[in-house]
Design a protein around this motif. Structure first.
Motif, PDB file in Angstrom:
ATOM      1  N   UNK A 113       0.830  -1.209   0.000  1.00 55.63           N
ATOM      2  CA  UNK A 113       0.000   0.000   0.000  1.00 55.63           C
ATOM      3  C   UNK A 113       0.863   1.257   0.000  1.00 55.63           C
ATOM      4  N   UNK A 114       1.897   1.269   0.812  1.00 56.73           N
ATOM      5  CA  UNK A 114       2.771   2.436   0.858  1.00 56.73           C
ATOM      6  C   UNK A 114       3.497   2.648  -0.466  1.00 56.73           C
ATOM      7  N   UNK A 115       3.945   1.554  -1.077  1.00 53.82           N
ATOM      8  CA  UNK A 115       4.618   1.676  -2.376  1.00 53.82           C
ATOM      9  C   UNK A 115       3.642   2.154  -3.453  1.00 53.82           C
ATOM     10  N   UNK A 116       2.432   1.629  -3.416  1.00 56.39           N
ATOM     11  CA  UNK A 116       1.419   2.030  -4.398  1.00 56.39           C
ATOM     12  C   UNK A 116       1.106   3.520  -4.262  1.00 56.39           C
ATOM     13  N   UNK A 117       0.926   3.981  -3.039  1.00 54.19           N
ATOM     14  CA  UNK A 117       0.605   5.394  -2.820  1.00 54.19           C
ATOM     15  C   UNK A 117       1.776   6.291  -3.200  1.00 54.19           C
ATOM     16  N   UNK A 118       3.000   5.811  -3.006  1.00 49.35           N
ATOM     17  CA  UNK A 118       4.173   6.598  -3.383  1.00 49.35           C
ATOM     18  C   UNK A 118       4.243   6.797  -4.900  1.00 49.35           C
ATOM     19  N   UNK A 119       3.627   5.892  -5.654  1.00 50.69           N
ATOM     20  CA  UNK A 119       3.619   6.001  -7.123  1.00 50.69           C
ATOM     21  C   UNK A 119       2.190   6.140  -7.644  1.00 50.69           C
ATOM     22  N   UNK A 120       1.383   6.797  -6.851  1.00 47.64           N
ATOM     23  CA  UNK A 120      -0.030   6.969  -7.193  1.00 47.64           C
ATOM     24  C   UNK A 120      -0.213   7.656  -8.547  1.00 47.64           C
ATOM     25  N   UNK A 121       0.600   8.647  -8.812  1.00 42.66           N
ATOM     26  CA  UNK A 121       0.494   9.377 -10.082  1.00 42.66           C
ATOM     27  C   UNK A 121       0.731   8.437 -11.263  1.00 42.66           C
ATOM     28  N   UNK A 122       1.666   7.509 -11.111  1.00 41.61           N
ATOM     29  CA  UNK A 122       1.939   6.547 -12.186  1.00 41.61           C
ATOM     30  C   UNK A 122       0.729   5.644 -12.424  1.00 41.61           C
ATOM     31  N   UNK A 123       0.040   5.268 -11.351  1.00 40.41           N
ATOM     32  CA  UNK A 123      -1.156   4.436 -11.500  1.00 40.41           C
ATOM     33  C   UNK A 123      -2.243   5.190 -12.252  1.00 40.41           C
ATOM     34  N   UNK A 124      -2.401   6.469 -11.962  1.00 41.66           N
ATOM     35  CA  UNK A 124      -3.391   7.284 -12.665  1.00 41.66           C
ATOM     36  C   UNK A 124      -3.041   7.379 -14.146  1.00 41.66           C
ATOM     37  N   UNK A 125      -1.746   7.511 -14.449  1.00 38.79           N
ATOM     38  CA  UNK A 125      -1.332   7.585 -15.848  1.00 38.79           C
ATOM     39  C   UNK A 125      -1.598   6.269 -16.580  1.00 38.79           C
ATOM     40  N   UNK A 126      -1.452   5.144 -15.868  1.00 43.18           N
ATOM     41  CA  UNK A 126      -1.721   3.843 -16.477  1.00 43.18           C
ATOM     42  C   UNK A 126      -3.211   3.644 -16.728  1.00 43.18           C
ATOM     43  N   UNK A 127      -4.029   4.038 -15.761  1.00 43.11           N
ATOM     44  CA  UNK A 127      -5.473   3.839 -15.856  1.00 43.11           C
ATOM     45  C   UNK A 127      -6.181   5.181 -15.670  1.00 43.11           C
ATOM     46  N   UNK A 128      -6.764   5.427 -14.507  1.00 46.38           N
ATOM     47  CA  UNK A 128      -7.396   6.707 -14.247  1.00 46.38           C
ATOM     48  C   UNK A 128      -7.579   6.871 -12.738  1.00 46.38           C
ATOM     49  N   UNK A 129      -8.157   7.984 -12.338  1.00 45.74           N
ATOM     50  CA  UNK A 129      -8.323   8.283 -10.920  1.00 45.74           C
ATOM     51  C   UNK A 129      -9.226   7.257 -10.233  1.00 45.74           C
ATOM     52  N   UNK A 130     -10.333   6.904 -10.883  1.00 48.52           N
ATOM     53  CA  UNK A 130     -11.264   5.964 -10.265  1.00 48.52           C
ATOM     54  C   UNK A 130     -10.595   4.613 -10.026  1.00 48.52           C
ATOM     55  N   UNK A 131      -9.892   4.102 -11.023  1.00 46.35           N
ATOM     56  CA  UNK A 131      -9.199   2.817 -10.872  1.00 46.35           C
ATOM     57  C   UNK A 131      -8.193   2.892  -9.724  1.00 46.35           C
ATOM     58  N   UNK A 132      -7.465   3.987  -9.657  1.00 40.79           N
ATOM     59  CA  UNK A 132      -6.452   4.144  -8.614  1.00 40.79           C
ATOM     60  C   UNK A 132      -7.092   4.151  -7.238  1.00 40.79           C
ATOM     61  N   UNK A 133      -8.245   4.801  -7.107  1.00 44.35           N
ATOM     62  CA  UNK A 133      -8.947   4.805  -5.830  1.00 44.35           C
ATOM     63  C   UNK A 133      -9.471   3.410  -5.485  1.00 44.35           C
ATOM     64  N   UNK A 134      -9.946   2.682  -6.491  1.00 45.29           N
ATOM     65  CA  UNK A 134     -10.380   1.300  -6.260  1.00 45.29           C
ATOM     66  C   UNK A 134      -9.255   0.480  -5.648  1.00 45.29           C
ATOM     67  N   UNK A 135      -8.076   0.595  -6.218  1.00 42.32           N
ATOM     68  CA  UNK A 135      -6.952  -0.210  -5.740  1.00 42.32           C
ATOM     69  C   UNK A 135      -6.414   0.295  -4.408  1.00 42.32           C
ATOM     70  N   UNK A 136      -6.493   1.576  -4.176  1.00 45.10           N
ATOM     71  CA  UNK A 136      -6.106   2.080  -2.861  1.00 45.10           C
ATOM     72  C   UNK A 136      -7.042   1.515  -1.786  1.00 45.10           C
ATOM     73  N   UNK A 137      -8.331   1.494  -2.085  1.00 39.26           N
ATOM     74  CA  UNK A 137      -9.294   0.941  -1.137  1.00 39.26           C
ATOM     75  C   UNK A 137      -9.073  -0.557  -0.958  1.00 39.26           C
ATOM     76  N   UNK A 138      -8.832  -1.265  -2.045  1.00 38.06           N
ATOM     77  CA  UNK A 138      -8.588  -2.711  -1.993  1.00 38.06           C
ATOM     78  C   UNK A 138      -7.401  -3.041  -1.099  1.00 38.06           C
ATOM     79  N   UNK A 139      -6.290  -2.342  -1.268  1.00 35.20           N
ATOM     80  CA  UNK A 139      -5.105  -2.628  -0.466  1.00 35.20           C
ATOM     81  C   UNK A 139      -5.334  -2.270   1.004  1.00 35.20           C
ATOM     82  N   UNK A 140      -6.035  -1.156   1.250  1.00 39.99           N
ATOM     83  CA  UNK A 140      -6.317  -0.746   2.628  1.00 39.99           C
ATOM     84  C   UNK A 140      -7.278  -1.719   3.310  1.00 39.99           C
ATOM     85  N   UNK A 141      -8.371  -2.058   2.634  1.00 43.96           N
ATOM     86  CA  UNK A 141      -9.359  -2.963   3.226  1.00 43.96           C
ATOM     87  C   UNK A 141      -8.772  -4.351   3.453  1.00 43.96           C
TER      88      UNK A 141
END
Length: 421
Positions: A338-366
């Motif tokens: 989760x920490x690594x994903x959040x550190x590269x959050x901008x890269x995740x948005x570039x790969x997909x989009x904001x909604x997808x990135x939030x989905x995965x942030x929630x998935x890793x946290x939950x």
């Protein structure tokens, strides 16, 4: 403002502090400012207030991904932790939460069997995403399963190697044995076993992305004569093997396929063979898959209790020769991810989009909350057909593990592991 939601939060939040800004602009604060987490959220529309009460398990994650619920102070992990700690410690809140969950679980849900076709679709949904996504947070071996933290200070990379070494010790491998890896991922475990124990490995996966990358990695490391990966359903395997290993696969089999899975293990395992299954489980009695996880992350997935697994093992005619439960190892693994994903959050948005990135942030946290607080764990179960297939004292595992550790360190000192990558 939603009166039921306001009363619910007022009744349960005693630890920490939660501020909620409702759709009409009013802000209410629950709990104490004196200690614990301080989280502030904002609800975008009035309808969300009612939806959260009707179906909290589904709506909370959806609203966060869609931006209808915004965490303006703290993190979504902090919000989930605060809510869970309060509902766990408050009897009234716990009873209300159980009522809400029961209301959702008693709704009619059609559980679809994981046929071979549906299994391919389910795997593609998650594992055929861009490899660049997984490189944002996984170790270089792309081990997408629970690491083994021999000490709290271990790096993720070291803990993932320790996991493979731990599994290898339980397999009691001998050179030139034939090994089947069911659900072989990106090939890291199969390559490790071939390199460290001199065995011949066949891996099976339903992910086209993983299949291509696994074979490419084996070729780059000069191991293609000893390690091969096939795009194949485990139910179609017919050859026999001295050893079988399966990591993070059982959770994707489906509740109605456990008997089929263990029957296949028994069918293709040699009479003096050994199998080790590493999977997510739950300490509690059997319960349904979280509906949000099932819809957005792992369709067709089901996390078993040990009671369910043991019955299928017995019906397959296999012996349970060892069980180990890893309690907080996956919580620690997920925290690093989760920490690594959040550190590269901008890269995740570039790969997909904001909604997808939030989905995965929630998935890793939950998921981390699940392993840290809500009764999820990982088990490793060792199976055999014969009572004399393994030494009668468990010390052989630790002895073999130390031998492999020394060999790993020797190869690393010679630069072989780095050169291979």
């Amino acid at each position: 403002m939603s009166l039921p939601l306001r009363l619910f939060l007022k009744s349960i939040v005693r630890q920490g502090c939660l501020s909620v800004t409702y759709a009409n602009g009013e802000t209410s604060t629950y709990g104490s400012d004196q200690a614990g987490s301080r989280i502030a959220v904002e609800l975008a529309d009035k309808s969300l207030e009612l939806e959260l009460m009707r179906d909290p398990e589904m709506v909370l994650g959806e609203a966060f991904a869609e931006g209808r619920l915004r965490v303006i102070s703290g993190t979504i992990y902090g919000l989930l932790e605060l809510l869970f700690l309060n509902t766990r410690s408050d009897a009234g809140g716990q009873r209300l939460l159980e009522v809400l969950e029961l209301a959702q679980r008693t709704k009619e849900r059609v559980v679809k069997s994981n046929t071979k076709r549906r299994s391919r679709q389910n795997v593609a949904f998650h594992y055929d995403l861009s490899p660049a996504l997984y490189d944002l947070f996984l170790d270089p071996e792309r081990q997408y399963s629970c690491a083994y933290f021999e000490s709290p200070t271990m790096t993720l990379e070291a803990a993932q190697v320790a996991k493979m070494r731990h599994l290898a010790s339980k397999l009691a491998l001998e050179p030139r044995q034939k090994v089947l890896d069911i659900g072989s991922g990106w090939g890291g475990l199969g390559i490790y076993l071939a390199r460290s124990a001199g065995v011949d490995v066949t891996g099976v996966t339903l992910s086209t992305e993983q299949h291509a990358e696994s074979n490419a990695r084996a070729k780059r490391q000069g191991l293609e004569q000893h390690v091969r990966f096939e795009l194949q359903d485990y139910r179609n395997v017919s050859a026999r093997y001295d050893r079988i290993v399966s990591v993070g696969m059982l959770e994707h089999v489906g509740k109605d396929q456990f008997d089929t899975y263990f029957a296949k293990v028994a069918q293709v395992l040699e009479e003096d063979g050994v199998a080790v299954i590493h999977a997510i489980g739950q300490f509690d009695v059997p319960s349904p898959t979280n509906p949000w996880i099932e819809k957005y992350i792992f369709p067709g997935g089901y996390i078993p209790s040990l009671s369910e697994i043991v019955q299928s093992v017995e019906r397959a005619g296999l012996m349970t020769t060892d069980i180990e439960v890893l309690r907080l190892h996956y919580a620690q693994t997920l925290r690093v991810w989760r920490k690594r994903f959040l550190a590269r959050r901008h890269d995740a948005i570039q790969l997909y989009d904001e909604r997808f990135t939030r989905l995965w942030e929630f998935y890793l946290a939950a998921s981390e909350i699940g392993f840290r607080y809500r009764g999820l764990m990982v088990f490793q179960i060792q199976l055999a057909k014969r009572v004399d297939s393994l030494p009668i004292v468990r010390t052989y595992m630790t002895e073999r593990e130390e031998e492999i550790r020394c060999a790993d360190e020797s190869r690393e000192n010679r630069g072989e592991i780095r050169a291979a990558e």
